[in-house]
Design a protein around this motif. Structure first.
Motif, mmCIF file in Angstrom:
data_model
loop_
_atom_site.group_PDB
_atom_site.id
_atom_site.type_symbol
_atom_site.label_atom_id
_atom_site.label_comp_id
_atom_site.label_asym_id
_atom_site.label_seq_id
_atom_site.Cartn_x
_atom_site.Cartn_y
_atom_site.Cartn_z
ATOM 1 N N ASP A 142 18.929 30.952 12.481
ATOM 2 C CA ASP A 142 17.651 30.503 11.946
ATOM 3 C C ASP A 142 17.276 29.147 12.525
ATOM 4 O OD1 ASP A 142 18.119 32.717 10.379
ATOM 5 O OD2 ASP A 142 18.212 31.628 8.488
ATOM 6 N N VAL A 143 15.995 28.829 12.414
ATOM 7 C CA VAL A 143 15.513 27.496 12.770
ATOM 8 C C VAL A 143 14.565 27.037 11.668
ATOM 9 C CG1 VAL A 143 13.572 28.269 14.193
ATOM 10 C CG2 VAL A 143 14.601 26.055 14.634
ATOM 11 N N SER A 144 14.666 25.768 11.325
ATOM 12 C CA SER A 144 13.816 25.167 10.310
ATOM 13 C C SER A 144 12.700 24.395 11.005
ATOM 14 C CB SER A 144 14.660 24.211 9.455
ATOM 15 O OG SER A 144 13.844 23.446 8.612
ATOM 16 N N MET A 145 11.486 24.579 10.493
ATOM 17 C CA MET A 145 10.325 23.851 10.995
ATOM 18 C C MET A 145 9.855 22.932 9.872
ATOM 19 S SD MET A 145 8.286 27.142 12.534
ATOM 20 C CE MET A 145 6.968 26.177 13.276
ATOM 21 N N ASP A 146 10.059 21.644 10.032
ATOM 22 C CA ASP A 146 9.716 20.683 8.994
ATOM 23 C C ASP A 146 8.426 19.955 9.348
ATOM 24 O OD1 ASP A 146 12.082 21.284 7.583
ATOM 25 O OD2 ASP A 146 13.218 19.922 8.862
ATOM 26 N N TYR A 147 7.410 20.144 8.495
ATOM 27 C CA TYR A 147 6.101 19.529 8.702
ATOM 28 C C TYR A 147 5.917 18.365 7.731
ATOM 29 C CZ TYR A 147 4.439 23.370 11.621
ATOM 30 O OH TYR A 147 4.269 24.286 12.625
ATOM 31 N N ARG A 148 5.298 17.298 8.219
ATOM 32 C CA ARG A 148 4.945 16.136 7.384
ATOM 33 C C ARG A 148 3.455 15.884 7.527
ATOM 34 N NH1 ARG A 148 9.535 11.559 7.714
ATOM 35 N NH2 ARG A 148 11.315 12.932 7.322
ATOM 36 N N PHE A 149 2.761 15.913 6.406
ATOM 37 C CA PHE A 149 1.320 15.661 6.392
ATOM 38 C C PHE A 149 1.062 14.366 5.657
ATOM 39 C CE2 PHE A 149 1.560 20.168 7.111
ATOM 40 C CZ PHE A 149 0.482 20.432 7.945
ATOM 41 N N PRO A 150 0.693 13.309 6.373
ATOM 42 C CA PRO A 150 0.374 12.050 5.692
ATOM 43 C C PRO A 150 -0.990 12.125 5.019
ATOM 44 C CG PRO A 150 0.132 11.797 8.064
ATOM 45 C CD PRO A 150 0.650 13.194 7.820
ATOM 46 N N SER A 151 -1.112 11.456 3.920
ATOM 47 C CA SER A 151 -2.398 11.255 3.248
ATOM 48 C C SER A 151 -3.180 12.516 2.949
ATOM 49 C CB SER A 151 -3.271 10.295 4.079
ATOM 50 O OG SER A 151 -2.612 9.099 4.276
ATOM 51 N N THR A 160 0.830 -1.193 0.000
ATOM 52 C CA THR A 160 0.000 0.000 0.000
ATOM 53 C C THR A 160 0.868 1.248 0.000
ATOM 54 O OG1 THR A 160 -1.650 -1.181 1.321
ATOM 55 C CG2 THR A 160 -1.843 1.223 1.234
ATOM 56 N N GLU A 161 0.508 2.210 -0.856
ATOM 57 C CA GLU A 161 1.233 3.481 -0.893
ATOM 58 C C GLU A 161 0.829 4.342 0.295
ATOM 59 O OE1 GLU A 161 3.591 4.964 -2.963
ATOM 60 O OE2 GLU A 161 3.844 2.947 -3.772
ATOM 61 N N LEU A 162 1.799 4.953 0.948
ATOM 62 C CA LEU A 162 1.564 5.854 2.070
ATOM 63 C C LEU A 162 2.113 7.228 1.691
ATOM 64 C CD1 LEU A 162 2.800 3.437 4.882
ATOM 65 C CD2 LEU A 162 0.434 3.870 4.194
ATOM 66 N N PRO A 163 1.295 8.023 0.984
ATOM 67 C CA PRO A 163 1.782 9.326 0.523
ATOM 68 C C PRO A 163 1.863 10.334 1.666
ATOM 69 C CG PRO A 163 -0.513 9.104 -0.019
ATOM 70 C CD PRO A 163 -0.092 7.794 0.595
ATOM 71 N N GLU A 164 2.742 11.300 1.518
ATOM 72 C CA GLU A 164 2.816 12.408 2.470
ATOM 73 C C GLU A 164 3.301 13.644 1.733
ATOM 74 O OE1 GLU A 164 5.527 11.420 5.636
ATOM 75 O OE2 GLU A 164 7.258 11.992 4.466
ATOM 76 N N VAL A 165 2.937 14.788 2.278
ATOM 77 C CA VAL A 165 3.401 16.066 1.746
ATOM 78 C C VAL A 165 4.242 16.704 2.845
ATOM 79 C CG1 VAL A 165 2.741 18.340 0.891
ATOM 80 C CG2 VAL A 165 1.387 16.337 0.271
ATOM 81 N N ARG A 166 5.399 17.196 2.457
ATOM 82 C CA ARG A 166 6.292 17.854 3.408
ATOM 83 C C ARG A 166 6.436 19.320 3.029
ATOM 84 N NH1 ARG A 166 11.307 13.551 3.957
ATOM 85 N NH2 ARG A 166 9.994 11.730 4.361
ATOM 86 N N VAL A 167 6.461 20.168 4.040
ATOM 87 C CA VAL A 167 6.686 21.589 3.808
ATOM 88 C C VAL A 167 7.569 22.112 4.946
ATOM 89 C CG1 VAL A 167 4.595 22.415 4.980
ATOM 90 C CG2 VAL A 167 5.591 23.760 3.146
ATOM 91 N N GLN A 168 8.444 23.025 4.579
ATOM 92 C CA GLN A 168 9.400 23.571 5.545
ATOM 93 C C GLN A 168 9.183 25.070 5.714
ATOM 94 O OE1 GLN A 168 13.657 24.394 4.467
ATOM 95 N NE2 GLN A 168 13.991 22.673 5.859
ATOM 96 N N LEU A 169 9.143 25.502 6.960
ATOM 97 C CA LEU A 169 9.158 26.922 7.288
ATOM 98 C C LEU A 169 10.529 27.226 7.855
ATOM 99 C CD1 LEU A 169 6.086 26.308 7.226
ATOM 100 C CD2 LEU A 169 5.847 27.967 9.048
ATOM 101 N N ARG A 170 11.047 28.382 7.527
ATOM 102 C CA ARG A 170 12.340 28.791 8.070
ATOM 103 C C ARG A 170 12.164 30.138 8.756
ATOM 104 N NH1 ARG A 170 18.095 27.966 5.290
ATOM 105 N NH2 ARG A 170 19.386 29.109 6.752
ATOM 106 N N VAL A 171 12.458 30.155 10.048
ATOM 107 C CA VAL A 171 12.375 31.378 10.824
ATOM 108 C C VAL A 171 13.760 32.007 10.800
ATOM 109 C CG1 VAL A 171 11.905 32.381 13.087
ATOM 110 C CG2 VAL A 171 10.590 30.393 12.302
ATOM 111 N N HIS A 172 13.836 33.221 10.256
ATOM 112 C CA HIS A 172 15.123 33.914 10.122
ATOM 113 C C HIS A 172 15.218 35.036 11.155
ATOM 114 C CE1 HIS A 172 18.586 35.897 8.382
ATOM 115 N NE2 HIS A 172 17.894 37.014 8.343
ATOM 116 N N THR A 173 16.303 35.027 11.914
ATOM 117 C CA THR A 173 16.600 36.112 12.840
ATOM 118 C C THR A 173 18.040 36.555 12.584
ATOM 119 O OG1 THR A 173 17.390 34.652 14.623
ATOM 120 C CG2 THR A 173 15.041 35.203 14.611
ATOM 121 N N ALA A 174 18.359 37.784 12.910
ATOM 122 C CA ALA A 174 19.719 38.312 12.708
ATOM 123 C C ALA A 174 20.033 39.308 13.806
ATOM 124 C CB ALA A 174 19.845 38.964 11.332
#
Length: 144
Positions: free
Chosen positions: A134-143, A64-78
């Protein structure tokens, strides 16, 4: 539109305050700008960028295929050299996630659960006369 672009649009609208929730991402009383792609070169920190979504999938043992969509947010500070505080990026990341969880977002007609992101610090780097943290926020959304 695809599910991937719907997800980016929903994230951008929520964090910018342009959806029905109507509250933009803010820190210390100031709105934190949110961009899809790269921020303008002259834009001062802090800001958030939403990366290109990626659709991936795995196959379960039964085929069975288990698809997911990934998206990354990057919080930038300086900060001025030697005066950086990496906790600022984490505070803004927490506020961004709280906004994404505050009310359901709609993606392709669905209202997916917003999972906890995987937070990854980005090694500090020089940006002009400032030190970027900076910090990366990596989200994974299954199905989606």
């Amino acid at each position: 539109m695809t599910v991937e672009t719907d997800l980016v649009t929903a994230f951008h609208r929520r964090l910018s305050g342009d959806d029905s929730h109507g509250q933009p991402l803010a820190y210390q009383g100031r709105q934190v700008p949110v961009y899809t792609g790269n921020a303008p070169a002259d834009k001062e920190a802090p800001y958030v960028t939403i990366g290109r979504p990626r659709k991936r999938g795995e196959e379960a043992l039964d085929g069975t295929e288990l698809p997911e969509v990934r998206v990354q947010l990057r919080v930038h500070t300086a900060f001025p050299q030697g005066k950086g505080d990496h906790l600022l990026a984490y505070e803004i990341a927490g506020r961004a996630h709280d906004l994404l969880e505050a009310a359901p977002i709609t993606v392709g007609g669905h209202k997916p659960y917003t999972p906890q992101p995987d937070l990854q610090p980005i090694p500090s780097y020089d940006k002009g006369d400032q030190q970027a943290l900076d910090v990366s926020m990596d989200y994974r959304f299954p199905s989606l």
